[in-house]
Design a protein around this motif. Sequence first.
Motif, PDB file in Angstrom:
ATOM      1  N   TYR A 274      11.296  46.757  -2.172  1.00 34.82           N
ATOM      2  CA  TYR A 274      11.044  45.974  -3.376  1.00 34.82           C
ATOM      3  C   TYR A 274      10.351  44.647  -3.087  1.00 34.82           C
ATOM      4  O   TYR A 274      10.376  43.738  -3.918  1.00 34.82           O
ATOM      5  CB  TYR A 274      12.365  45.706  -4.109  1.00 34.82           C
ATOM      6  N   LEU A 275       9.722  44.528  -1.921  1.00 34.35           N
ATOM      7  CA  LEU A 275       9.065  43.265  -1.585  1.00 34.35           C
ATOM      8  C   LEU A 275       7.990  42.898  -2.601  1.00 34.35           C
ATOM      9  O   LEU A 275       7.893  41.747  -3.031  1.00 34.35           O
ATOM     10  CB  LEU A 275       8.445  43.348  -0.182  1.00 34.35           C
ATOM     11  N   LYS A 276       7.168  43.877  -2.973  1.00 35.51           N
ATOM     12  CA  LYS A 276       6.099  43.562  -3.924  1.00 35.51           C
ATOM     13  C   LYS A 276       6.684  43.173  -5.275  1.00 35.51           C
ATOM     14  O   LYS A 276       6.227  42.202  -5.901  1.00 35.51           O
ATOM     15  CB  LYS A 276       5.138  44.742  -4.066  1.00 35.51           C
ATOM     16  N   ASN A 277       7.694  43.905  -5.745  1.00 38.97           N
ATOM     17  CA  ASN A 277       8.334  43.540  -7.007  1.00 38.97           C
ATOM     18  C   ASN A 277       8.918  42.135  -6.940  1.00 38.97           C
ATOM     19  O   ASN A 277       8.862  41.377  -7.910  1.00 38.97           O
ATOM     20  CB  ASN A 277       9.441  44.547  -7.344  1.00 38.97           C
ATOM     21  N   PHE A 278       9.497  41.796  -5.785  1.00 38.94           N
ATOM     22  CA  PHE A 278      10.081  40.476  -5.588  1.00 38.94           C
ATOM     23  C   PHE A 278       9.017  39.389  -5.713  1.00 38.94           C
ATOM     24  O   PHE A 278       9.212  38.381  -6.406  1.00 38.94           O
ATOM     25  CB  PHE A 278      10.759  40.405  -4.219  1.00 38.94           C
ATOM     26  N   VAL A 279       7.887  39.592  -5.041  1.00 42.25           N
ATOM     27  CA  VAL A 279       6.827  38.580  -5.055  1.00 42.25           C
ATOM     28  C   VAL A 279       6.267  38.420  -6.471  1.00 42.25           C
ATOM     29  O   VAL A 279       6.083  37.295  -6.961  1.00 42.25           O
ATOM     30  CB  VAL A 279       5.718  38.953  -4.058  1.00 42.25           C
ATOM     31  N   ARG A 318      16.459  36.135   3.044  1.00 40.02           N
ATOM     32  CA  ARG A 318      16.787  37.562   3.021  1.00 40.02           C
ATOM     33  C   ARG A 318      17.690  37.910   1.844  1.00 40.02           C
ATOM     34  O   ARG A 318      17.529  38.944   1.210  1.00 40.02           O
ATOM     35  CB  ARG A 318      17.458  37.962   4.343  1.00 40.02           C
ATOM     36  N   GLU A 319      18.638  37.012   1.534  1.00 41.28           N
ATOM     37  CA  GLU A 319      19.560  37.302   0.439  1.00 41.28           C
ATOM     38  C   GLU A 319      18.858  37.273  -0.916  1.00 41.28           C
ATOM     39  O   GLU A 319      19.301  37.919  -1.869  1.00 41.28           O
ATOM     40  CB  GLU A 319      20.744  36.337   0.443  1.00 41.28           C
ATOM     41  N   ASP A 320      17.757  36.514  -1.020  1.00 42.43           N
ATOM     42  CA  ASP A 320      16.995  36.510  -2.271  1.00 42.43           C
ATOM     43  C   ASP A 320      16.434  37.904  -2.559  1.00 42.43           C
ATOM     44  O   ASP A 320      16.484  38.380  -3.690  1.00 42.43           O
ATOM     45  CB  ASP A 320      15.843  35.509  -2.193  1.00 42.43           C
ATOM     46  N   MET A 324      17.309  41.286  -5.380  1.00 45.34           N
ATOM     47  CA  MET A 324      16.249  41.819  -6.231  1.00 45.34           C
ATOM     48  C   MET A 324      16.613  43.198  -6.751  1.00 45.34           C
ATOM     49  O   MET A 324      16.500  43.500  -7.930  1.00 45.34           O
ATOM     50  CB  MET A 324      14.928  41.882  -5.444  1.00 45.34           C
ATOM     51  N   GLY A 325      17.091  44.069  -5.833  1.00 44.03           N
ATOM     52  CA  GLY A 325      17.448  45.431  -6.248  1.00 44.03           C
ATOM     53  C   GLY A 325      16.270  46.078  -6.936  1.00 44.03           C
ATOM     54  O   GLY A 325      15.151  46.019  -6.471  1.00 44.03           O
ATOM     55  N   GLY A 326      16.522  46.668  -8.085  1.00 40.71           N
ATOM     56  CA  GLY A 326      15.443  47.254  -8.862  1.00 40.71           C
ATOM     57  C   GLY A 326      15.673  48.711  -9.125  1.00 40.71           C
ATOM     58  O   GLY A 326      16.534  49.350  -8.540  1.00 40.71           O
ATOM     59  N   GLY A 327      14.901  49.250 -10.045  1.00 36.41           N
ATOM     60  CA  GLY A 327      14.992  50.659 -10.405  1.00 36.41           C
ATOM     61  C   GLY A 327      14.173  51.503  -9.458  1.00 36.41           C
ATOM     62  O   GLY A 327      13.622  51.017  -8.469  1.00 36.41           O
ATOM     63  N   PRO A 328      14.049  52.778  -9.745  1.00 34.10           N
ATOM     64  CA  PRO A 328      13.284  53.663  -8.878  1.00 34.10           C
ATOM     65  C   PRO A 328      11.808  53.292  -8.860  1.00 34.10           C
ATOM     66  O   PRO A 328      11.240  52.934  -9.883  1.00 34.10           O
ATOM     67  CB  PRO A 328      13.493  55.048  -9.510  1.00 34.10           C
TER      68      PRO A 328
END
Length: 336
Positions: A274-279, A318-320, A324-328
Motif C-alpha cells: 500500500y505504499l502508493k496508496n499511502f503516498v 513505518r507505523e504510519d 494505512m491498511g486498505g482494501g484489496p
Amino acid sequence: MAAKSARKSAPAKSKSATPRKPRRKKAEPRSRGLSASEVASEAVAFPDALLQAVREDGGQVLSVYRDPLGGHPVVFAVLPIDKVEPTPYQRDLSEPHVKRLATAMERLDRFLDPVIAVRVEGHYWTPNGNHRLHASRLLGAKSIVALLLPEEDVAYQILALNTEKAHNLKERSLEVIRMARGLVGAGRPGRESAFAHLFEEPSFLTLGAAYEKRARFSAGAYHPFVKVVEGFQELPLPEALALRDARADRLLELDDAVVAIVAGLKERGLQSPYLKNFVVARINFLRFRKDGSPPAFDATVDRMLASARRFNLDKVRREDIGRMGGGPLEPDEEQA
C-alpha cells in the motif's frame, strides 16, 4: 457535563449532514411486463429484414418472442460462430476463465446459456458473452446460440447491465473509454453528458484513458480524488475525449512523481503493498475538505504535484504505513 453532552452529539450531527439516497420502492407483484402467453404471442412485430439477414449469413432463426419486461422483440437464433465477435469496447478477455469454462462445457457436453448479439455490417457483436464465445471456439464449435436484438444501440446499453458483475476498476474504466471511442467511431452525435447513463461515472473515462497509455497504471490509488473532481462534460463527445486524454496525461505526470517517492521509501527499507496508496493519501488535500465545491481537476493535480515534489521521505515512519491498511488492490497494480 454540558461539554461532554456536546461531544456526544457531534457524531449524530455529522451523520445527518450526509443525505442518504432514497430507497427504491418495491414494485407490486405481477404489476409490470407481459404474461407468459403474451411473451409467446404471435402478435409480436417480426423484424423481417433481420430474419432474412440471419438466413443469408448462414444462420437459422429458431423463434421470435417478446421480452417479458418491456415487450421488445427478441430473435432466438443459431449463428455461424466465425461471424460472431466481441464488441470492441468491452473488458479484456481472461484466458484462465475461458479455459475453466471450456473444461466445464466439455465435461457436461453441452452449454445452455445463449450469448446476446446485435448485427453490425454482416457480423454479430456480442456485448455479453465474450468468454462463452471464446470457450466455444476453443472446443471447436461450429455455431453458437444467441438472443439477437434488432436494435444495434442496445449493445451499448447491455454493458451497463454488466456493471454488477466482477469488473475491477481497470476493466470497467477501459470498457467505458472504449465505449466512448466506439460511439465517436460510429458517428453517434451528442454531448458526453448525454451518455452518462452508459458511462456510469465520469472518473472511469479519465482513468480508462490513463490505462490506455499505461497498462500498469495503479488507478485504485487515484480513484478517490478523481471521483470527487470529475464530472460529465457538456462538450461534444469527440472534444470531451480529447479532454479526457489530456487529463490522463496529467494523472500519469502525477503518477511519475508518486512512483519516485515510493522508490525512495523502498530504499529506506519501507515495504508495503500500500505504499502508493499511502503516498497519494498524504498528498491528497481533498481529504480535509469539509464543505463547498471541490477545486477543478487541473488545480487539484497541480497542488498534489507540488506536494509530491516537496515530499519529505525522512518524516515517514513505518507505523504510519502500517496504519494505512486498505482494501484489496487491483490485480495488476504496481506499487513501484
